[in-house]
Design a protein around this motif. Structure first.
Motif, PDB file in Angstrom:
ATOM      1  N   ARG A 176      -0.137 135.055  55.803  1.00 32.74           N
ATOM      2  CA  ARG A 176      -1.316 134.703  56.606  1.00 32.74           C
ATOM      3  C   ARG A 176      -0.924 133.714  57.692  1.00 32.74           C
ATOM      4  NH1 ARG A 176      -3.488 136.259  52.172  1.00 32.74           N
ATOM      5  NH2 ARG A 176      -5.393 137.474  52.251  1.00 32.74           N
TER       6      ARG A 176
ATOM      7  N   ASP B  84      -6.444 130.821  57.771  1.00 34.49           N
ATOM      8  CA  ASP B  84      -6.501 131.654  56.560  1.00 34.49           C
ATOM      9  C   ASP B  84      -5.591 131.129  55.463  1.00 34.49           C
ATOM     10  OD1 ASP B  84      -8.271 133.314  57.761  1.00 34.49           O
ATOM     11  OD2 ASP B  84      -6.738 134.715  58.484  1.00 34.49           O
ATOM     12  N   ARG B  85      -4.764 130.169  55.796  1.00 33.65           N
ATOM     13  CA  ARG B  85      -3.879 129.604  54.776  1.00 33.65           C
ATOM     14  C   ARG B  85      -4.639 128.608  53.915  1.00 33.65           C
ATOM     15  NH1 ARG B  85       1.554 129.025  58.509  1.00 33.65           N
ATOM     16  NH2 ARG B  85       2.400 131.045  57.927  1.00 33.65           N
TER      17      ARG B  85
ATOM     18  N   ALA C 156       2.476 138.104  43.680  1.00 34.32           N
ATOM     19  CA  ALA C 156       1.341 137.705  44.522  1.00 34.32           C
ATOM     20  C   ALA C 156       1.495 138.269  45.940  1.00 34.32           C
ATOM     21  CB  ALA C 156       1.207 136.188  44.544  1.00 34.32           C
TER      22      ALA C 156
ATOM     23  N   HIS D 139       0.476 133.569  49.280  1.00 36.41           N
ATOM     24  CA  HIS D 139      -0.743 133.737  50.095  1.00 36.41           C
ATOM     25  C   HIS D 139      -0.469 133.280  51.533  1.00 36.41           C
ATOM     26  CE1 HIS D 139      -5.127 133.586  50.858  1.00 36.41           C
ATOM     27  NE2 HIS D 139      -4.813 132.522  51.598  1.00 36.41           N
TER      28      HIS D 139
ATOM     29  N   ASN E 100       3.669 141.855  57.720  1.00 36.87           N
ATOM     30  CA  ASN E 100       3.187 142.379  56.438  1.00 36.87           C
ATOM     31  C   ASN E 100       3.499 143.866  56.255  1.00 36.87           C
ATOM     32  OD1 ASN E 100       2.296 139.956  55.562  1.00 36.87           O
ATOM     33  ND2 ASN E 100       0.174 140.247  56.213  1.00 36.87           N
TER      34      ASN E 100
ATOM     35  N   ASP F 205       0.292 141.706  45.744  1.00 36.73           N
ATOM     36  CA  ASP F 205      -1.174 141.667  45.586  1.00 36.73           C
ATOM     37  C   ASP F 205      -1.862 141.377  46.916  1.00 36.73           C
ATOM     38  OD1 ASP F 205      -1.334 142.204  42.924  1.00 36.73           O
ATOM     39  OD2 ASP F 205      -1.509 140.105  42.285  1.00 36.73           O
ATOM     40  N   GLU F 206      -1.196 140.530  47.722  1.00 40.79           N
ATOM     41  CA  GLU F 206      -1.789 140.120  49.004  1.00 40.79           C
ATOM     42  C   GLU F 206      -1.609 141.177  50.080  1.00 40.79           C
ATOM     43  OE1 GLU F 206      -3.315 137.206  49.822  1.00 40.79           O
ATOM     44  OE2 GLU F 206      -2.899 135.891  48.118  1.00 40.79           O
TER      45      GLU F 206
ATOM     46  N   GLU G 240       1.783 131.283  43.838  1.00 47.92           N
ATOM     47  CA  GLU G 240       0.679 132.101  44.358  1.00 47.92           C
ATOM     48  C   GLU G 240       0.213 131.578  45.718  1.00 47.92           C
ATOM     49  OE1 GLU G 240      -1.006 133.386  39.950  1.00 47.92           O
ATOM     50  OE2 GLU G 240      -1.991 131.774  41.058  1.00 47.92           O
ATOM     51  N   THR G 241       0.162 130.259  45.844  1.00 41.13           N
ATOM     52  CA  THR G 241      -0.257 129.686  47.135  1.00 41.13           C
ATOM     53  C   THR G 241       0.790 129.983  48.212  1.00 41.13           C
ATOM     54  OG1 THR G 241      -1.413 127.943  45.971  1.00 41.13           O
ATOM     55  CG2 THR G 241      -0.966 127.555  48.302  1.00 41.13           C
TER      56      THR G 241
END
Ligand SMILES: Cc1cc2nc3c(=O)[nH]c(=O)nc-3n(C[C@H](O)[C@H](O)[C@H](O)COP(=O)(O)OP(=O)(O)OC[C@H]3O[C@@H](n4cnc5c(N)ncnc54)[C@H](O)[C@@H]3O)c2cc1C
Length: 464
Positions: A330, A334-335, A31, A326, A11, A34-35, A322-323
Motif C-alpha cells: 500500500r 492506506d498504511r 499476509a 499490509h 502488486n 492475503d493482501e 501482518e502490518t
C-alpha cells in the motif's frame, strides 16, 4: 515516490524478498498473498527446515511430549514462494536493491522484508562452549539434542541464567525427575523481566519443585574431562558442582551482523523501523522499500513515550509481520501503524505466566487479584501514575482486561477493586527491578532509546 499506480504495478509484477524464514517471515508472506500481492515471492532462510515454532521447544519438546521435528508452523494458506533455504544472507546493497547470499549469489528485490530474528547468546569461552554436554536452546536442532540428553537421565543439569528459557528448562528437568541447579547472576529468577517481587515468587516455585536455585552467583568456568565431556562447573562463590549437562540460557542476540555496512540503522538491539515497519537508515531517514518484523525489529511505541521497543514475543512477530505485509502493498494513508501491546506467556512448574505491557518500566507493583503467597495472582505495574504493565500467574483469563488498562493509560494505583483481593495486595510496593546499569539477560521487552541509531543496552528510567 511511491504512488498508487506504482503500487498497483508492484502488486501485479513486483518482487518481494523475505530474509528470515521463520515465524515473522512466514506470516508476512501469507499476509502478502492475503493482501493481494500477485508478484514473485522469495523466502531466504539460513536454516534448512521449513518454518517451525519455537515456544514448544522449551516446553512440550523438552518434556518429551512431542518431538522437535513435529513443531512445523501450521500454514494459514498457500504462499506460492521460491524457497532458498540453508544459505544465510550475508549482505545488503541498498542502492542496487540486492541481497547477497553467503555462497556469493545475489537476489534482487523491489521490496525487502527483514525477519532474521535472534539467536541464543553463546557461552563466552569457546573451548568450554564446545564441551560435550553444553547446550543452548533456540533451534529445532538444539532442542532435539538437549531432549536426547535429558532422556538419557543425566546426573545433574546446570542451567546458567534464570530468564524465561532457563526457568522453562529447569521446569522440564524437574518434571522428568532430573536433578537441576539454576545459577542466576541476579537476586531472583525472572528478575530482569518481572522485577524482584514477582521474582521472589518464581524463586519459591523453583525451590518448592526441588530446583537447587543459586542466586547472586555467576558460573566462572565449565570444566571438561580428557574426552572433552563436561564434568564440573565452578561458581563465583567457590563452589564446584559435578554436572554432566549445562544449558546456557543467557538471552538472545539479534541477527543483524549481516547488515553491517548496509547503511541501515541496525545494531545489537535490532533494526530500527518506524511505526509502519519501514527500516530507518543510519541517518534516521526512513526507507520505503525495506521493512522489518519480529524479534529483529526495534519500533517506537506511542504507549511507551515513543521510545523504541525491542521485543522477543511470539505474538509481536505475527502482528508486526501482518502490518509490514499490509504496508508493503500500500501507499500513503492506506498504511497502518503497528500498535501491538507487548504480551508474552510462559509455562513453568505447572504455572501459566502471562505478561502485558513493559514490566521493566514499572516503578511500583500492586497485586490486584489472588495472592503472591498462593502463586496465583494478577499484579499491575505502575509508572508515573499510570498502569504500564501487568503479570498473571494462573490468572491468564484476565490479561485482556489489563491490556486495555495499559492501552487507556489507566491511573495507578488502579481504581477498580479486584474481586478476590487479599491482604498482601492492598498497597503498591516497589517493583524492585535490578539496577539498569547491570547487564540482565532477562527482559523479553527492552526499551531501547529514542533515536533510530541509538544503541542503548539497558532500560534507563525517566528522571522524575
Ligand atoms: C525456546 C524458546 C521458547 C520461547 N517461548 C516463548 C513463549 O513462551 N512465548 C512467547 O511469546 N515467545 C516465546 N519465544 C519467542 C518467540 O519464539 C520469538 O519471539 C519468535 O520466534 C520470533 O520470530 P521471528 O520470526 O521474528 O524470529 P526467529 O524465530 O528468530 O526467526 C528468524 C529466522 O531467521 C533466520 N536467519 C537469521 N539470520 C539470517 C540470515 N542472515 N539469512 C537468512 N536467515 C537468517 C534464523 O535462523 C531464523 O530461522 C520463545 C523462543 C524460544 C527460542
Amino acid at each position: 515516490m511511491v504512488t498508487e499506480g506504482s503500487v498497483a504495478e508492484f502488486n501485479r509484477n513486483g518482487r518481494v524478498v523475505v530474509v528470515g524464514a521463520s515465524l515473522a517471515g512466514l506470516r508476512a508472506a501469507e499476509a502478502l498473498r492475503d493482501e493481494g500481492f500477485a508478484g514473485t515471492l522469495i523466502m531466504i532462510g539460513d536454516e534448512r527446515l521449513q518454518p517451525y515454532d519455537r515456544p514448544p521447544l522449551s516446553k512440550q519438546v523438552l518434556l518429551g511430549r512431542t518431538s522437535a521435528d513435529r513443531t512445523l508452523l501450521p500454514r494459514r494458506r498457500a504462499i506460492n514462494a521460491e524457497w532458498r533455504l540453508g544459505v544465510p544472507a550475508a549482505g545488503l546493497d541498498l542502492s542496487r536493491h540486492r541481497v547477497r547470499l553467503a555462497d556469493g549469489r545475489e537476489v534482487g528485490f523491489d521490496r525487502l522484508l527483514i525477519a532474521t530474528g535472534a539467536r541464543a547468546r553463546p557461552w563466552p569461552r569457546e573451548a568450554e562452549a564446545e564441551l560435550d554436554g553444553v547446550f543452548v536452546l533456540r533451534s529445532v536442532g538444539d532442542a532435539a539434542k538437549l531432549e536426547r540428553r535429558l532422556a538419557a537421565k543425566p546426573h545433574r543439569v546446570l542451567v546458567v541464567g534464570a530468564g524465561f528459557t532457563g526457568c522453562e528448562v529447569a521446569s522440564a528437568c524437574r518434571a522428568r525427575g532430573i536433578e537441576v541447579t539454576v545459577a542466576e547472576r541476579g537476586p531472583a529468577p525472572l528478575v530482569g523481566a518481572l522485577g524482584g517481587v514477582v521474582g521472589a515468587v518464581a524463586a519459591e516455585l523453583q525451590r518448592k519443585n526441588g530446583v537447587d536455585l543459586r542466586c547472586n552467583i555467576t558460573v566462572t568456568e565449565l570444566e571438561g574431562d580428557l574426552g572433552g565431556r563436561l564434568k564440573r562447573a565452578h561458581l563465583s562463590d567457590g563452589t564446584v558442582l559435578d554436572v554432566d549437562v549445562a544449558v546456557i540460557a543467557l538471552g538472545a542476540l539479534r541477527n543483524t551482523e549481516w547488515l553491517t555496512g548496509s547503511g541501515l540503522a541496525a545494531g545489537p538491539r535490532g533494526i530500527a523501523c518506524d511505526a509502519g515497519c519501514r527500516a530507518f537508515d543510519v541517518h534516521g531517514i526512513v526507507t520505503d522499500d525495506v521493512f522489518v518484523a519480529g524479534d529483529v525489529a526495534r519500533a517506537p511505541h506511542p504507549l511507551f513515550g515513543y521510545q523504541f521497543l525491542s521485543l522477543e514475543h511470539w505474538g509481536n512477530a505475527v502482528s508486526q509481520a501482518e502490518t509490514a505485509a499490509h504496508n508493503m502493498v500500500r501507499s500513503g494513508l492506506d498504511r497502518r501503524p503497528h500498535l501491538w501491546v507487548p504480551a508474552f506467556w510462559s509455562a513453568q512448574f505447572g504455572v501459566n505466566i502471562k505478561s502485558v505491557g513493559v514490566p521493566p518500566m514499572g516503578e511500583e507493583l500492586l497485586v490486584t487479584q489472588g495472592a503472591l503467597a498462593e502463586h496465583r495472582f494478577a499484579a499491575v505495574y505502575g509508572y508515573q501514575g499510570r498502569v504500564i504493565a501487568a503479570v498473571t500467574f494462573d490468572h491468564g483469563r484476565w490479561i485482556d482486561f489489563y491490556s486495555r488498562q495499559i492501552e487507556s493509560a489507566a491511573p495507578f494505583p488502579p481504581e477498580f477493586v479486584g474481586v478476590d483481593r487479599r491482604a498482601d495486595g492492598m498497597r503498591p510496593v516497589p517493583a524492585d527491578f535490578p539496577d539498569p546499569a547491570l547487564p540482565t539477560h532477562g527482559p523479553t521487552v527492552t526499551v531501547s532509546g529514542y533515536a533510530p541509531n541509538e544503541r542503548r543496552l539497558t532500560f534507563t528510567p525517566a528522571r522524575t
